[in-house]
Design an enzyme around this catalytic site. Sequence first.
Site, PDB file in Angstrom:
ATOM      1  N   ASP A 128      48.062  44.513  41.369  1.00 41.90           N
ATOM      2  CA  ASP A 128      46.826  44.861  40.667  1.00 41.90           C
ATOM      3  C   ASP A 128      45.789  43.750  40.769  1.00 41.90           C
ATOM      4  O   ASP A 128      44.588  44.013  40.880  1.00 41.90           O
ATOM      5  CB  ASP A 128      47.119  45.156  39.195  1.00 41.90           C
ATOM      6  CG  ASP A 128      47.886  46.461  39.027  1.00 41.90           C
ATOM      7  OD1 ASP A 128      47.717  47.350  39.884  1.00 41.90           O
ATOM      8  OD2 ASP A 128      48.652  46.576  38.057  1.00 41.90           O
ATOM      9  N   CYS A 129      46.248  42.499  40.708  1.00 39.74           N
ATOM     10  CA  CYS A 129      45.284  41.390  40.773  1.00 39.74           C
ATOM     11  C   CYS A 129      45.027  40.919  42.204  1.00 39.74           C
ATOM     12  O   CYS A 129      44.038  40.231  42.460  1.00 39.74           O
ATOM     13  CB  CYS A 129      45.738  40.222  39.900  1.00 39.74           C
ATOM     14  SG  CYS A 129      47.393  39.628  40.264  1.00 39.74           S
TER      15      CYS A 129
END
Length: 208
Positions: A128-129
Amino acid sequence: MKSIAQINEKIKKGKAVVVTAEEVIEIVKEKGYKQAYEYVDVVTTGTFGPMCSSGAFINFGHSNPPIRMQSIMLNDVPAYGGLAAVDTYIGATEVSTKRGMEYGGAHVIEDLIAGKDIKLHALSNGTDCYPNKEVLTTINKDNINQAYMFNPRNAYQNYPAATNSTNKTIYTYMGTLLPNYGNITYSTSGELSPLINDPYLRTIGLGT
């Protein structure tokens, strides 16, 4: 006692006495410690012998979108991806997946230092990051954040030199050795090596 400011001023004026760590040994023998101290302004200590454990840590800087690099290739030479998101360690003895023994990590490091462009191909599972899953780009010493060369086994005792007496080329951890004594490769810090200076471990001792 000389101050750093005084030495820097002599460097600016081109009057500083700069010698290598090997040269200063002879100067001390000739002049003695006190006179050598007064005479010499700078001793360069970047005197090491690259060998099979040598390599370079590189920080590439982040892509957009960012990536957590897991599989890293530099000019088709594998580099280690188990560091931070865009860091790697490339070992001098790693070989190319396409050119084999003809090209490897040491050549990548040499090309990077020389200012040549290096092909970077990195893959990731994505998070996600760090959503980016692939980067294919060109790097050089001017567009990366940092590069540091390391030589963990600099004081090794048993790698002074190697040559080849046979009639064929052989490939070793001391590099490519040409037939019929065609070359000599060496990897040692020479008279600066504490192990060569203390072969019976009278001062160093095991484990130090």
